[in-house]
Write an enzyme that holds these catalytic residues in place. Sequence first.
Site, PDB file in Angstrom:
ATOM      1  N   ASP A 137      -8.304  -8.900 -12.824  1.00  0.00           N
ATOM      2  CA  ASP A 137      -6.892  -9.550 -12.586  1.00  0.00           C
ATOM      3  C   ASP A 137      -6.525 -10.730 -12.796  1.00  0.00           C
ATOM      4  OD1 ASP A 137      -6.869 -10.528 -10.444  1.00  0.00           O
ATOM      5  OD2 ASP A 137      -5.282  -9.028  -9.335  1.00  0.00           O
ATOM      6  N   ARG A 181       5.749  -6.294  -2.957  1.00  0.00           N
ATOM      7  CA  ARG A 181       6.584  -5.409  -3.870  1.00  0.00           C
ATOM      8  C   ARG A 181       5.801  -3.423  -4.375  1.00  0.00           C
ATOM      9  NH1 ARG A 181       9.882  -4.849  -8.126  1.00  0.00           N
ATOM     10  NH2 ARG A 181       9.209  -3.062  -9.584  1.00  0.00           N
ATOM     11  N   LYS A 184      -8.792  -3.408 -15.935  1.00  0.00           N
ATOM     12  CA  LYS A 184      -8.295  -3.539 -14.109  1.00  0.00           C
ATOM     13  C   LYS A 184      -8.240  -2.667 -13.883  1.00  0.00           C
ATOM     14  CE  LYS A 184      -5.279  -5.141 -11.124  1.00  0.00           C
ATOM     15  NZ  LYS A 184      -4.313  -4.616 -10.282  1.00  0.00           N
ATOM     16  N   HIS A 199      -5.131 -13.061 -11.287  1.00  0.00           N
ATOM     17  CA  HIS A 199      -5.812 -13.900  -9.867  1.00  0.00           C
ATOM     18  C   HIS A 199      -7.390 -14.675  -9.663  1.00  0.00           C
ATOM     19  CE1 HIS A 199      -2.013 -13.256  -7.891  1.00  0.00           C
ATOM     20  NE2 HIS A 199      -1.747 -12.436  -7.599  1.00  0.00           N
TER      21      HIS A 199
END
Length: 286
Positions: A232, A126, A213, A234
């Site tokens: 983040d 994206r 972040k 992840h």
Amino acid sequence: MSDRFQTRIRFLNLEQTADSGQCFRWKRGDADDSCTYEIPAFHRILRVSQQGENFTFYCSEREFREIWWDYLDLSGDYEGYLNSVAEADDFLKAAADYGSGIRILRQEPWEAAVSFLISQCSNIPRIKGCIEKLCRYFGDDGIFFPTAERLAGLEGEELSLFRKGCSLGYRDEYILNLARKVAEGSFSLEECGKLPYDECIGQLRTLQGVGPKVADCIALFGFHKIDAFPIDVHMKQILYEHYYSRELEKLPRAKQLKAMEERFSQYTGYRGIVQQWMFAYTLAQR
């Protein structure tokens, strides 16, 4: 002057670097048995091919030395970084072995700042799509990254195209706000990048839409502050999966994350490289 320069480079893997989540406009187009990319930066497009440790740069040696050497961070001691990984940390050793060809690029700060404003609550495909539309609609020749002045001056139909056609959602205001500040000179990315890490992060956090972040990502990938350690969703998952321990149970979540992050203090000075190994390794396993 030749338009092709060949050289041997250790600890550089184009595919790993392209897929590591730090850059979003490299285009792959393999030729024969080579891994080949077109890299747009500095209002140029570099074509580069890799076969093992052998690289062909489709530019003059002078251009390679003056532009792409720094961009690819070829003076960095990546062998030293790899050799410093603690033997007892099995996960990090596996991540470092996997990501041994990742370099932290020295990207243009403006492009990095916009890219990581876009990255919020998103994913790599994206992000790439949004940036491609920005370049197509507002960049020179529909290829290059639009300048702050270009975006700050949008109005009428172009402003509507920016808001509706680039799929930015709520992030459009963050980007316009930054573009206007940069264009009018009230915020200098160049000067911000010269500040010590903590001061740099503090300045970035004054910008609309920039949280911890995003600030760390801009510092790491836009200003090459390689001690930045972006966390983040992840990275939170990675830390909890591999570095959580029972003695942390009674701590609030924020302090748990801080304690796990502090485990990497032995890599102070290049924690951002360690973070990239872990991020890329985990991403490749999904």
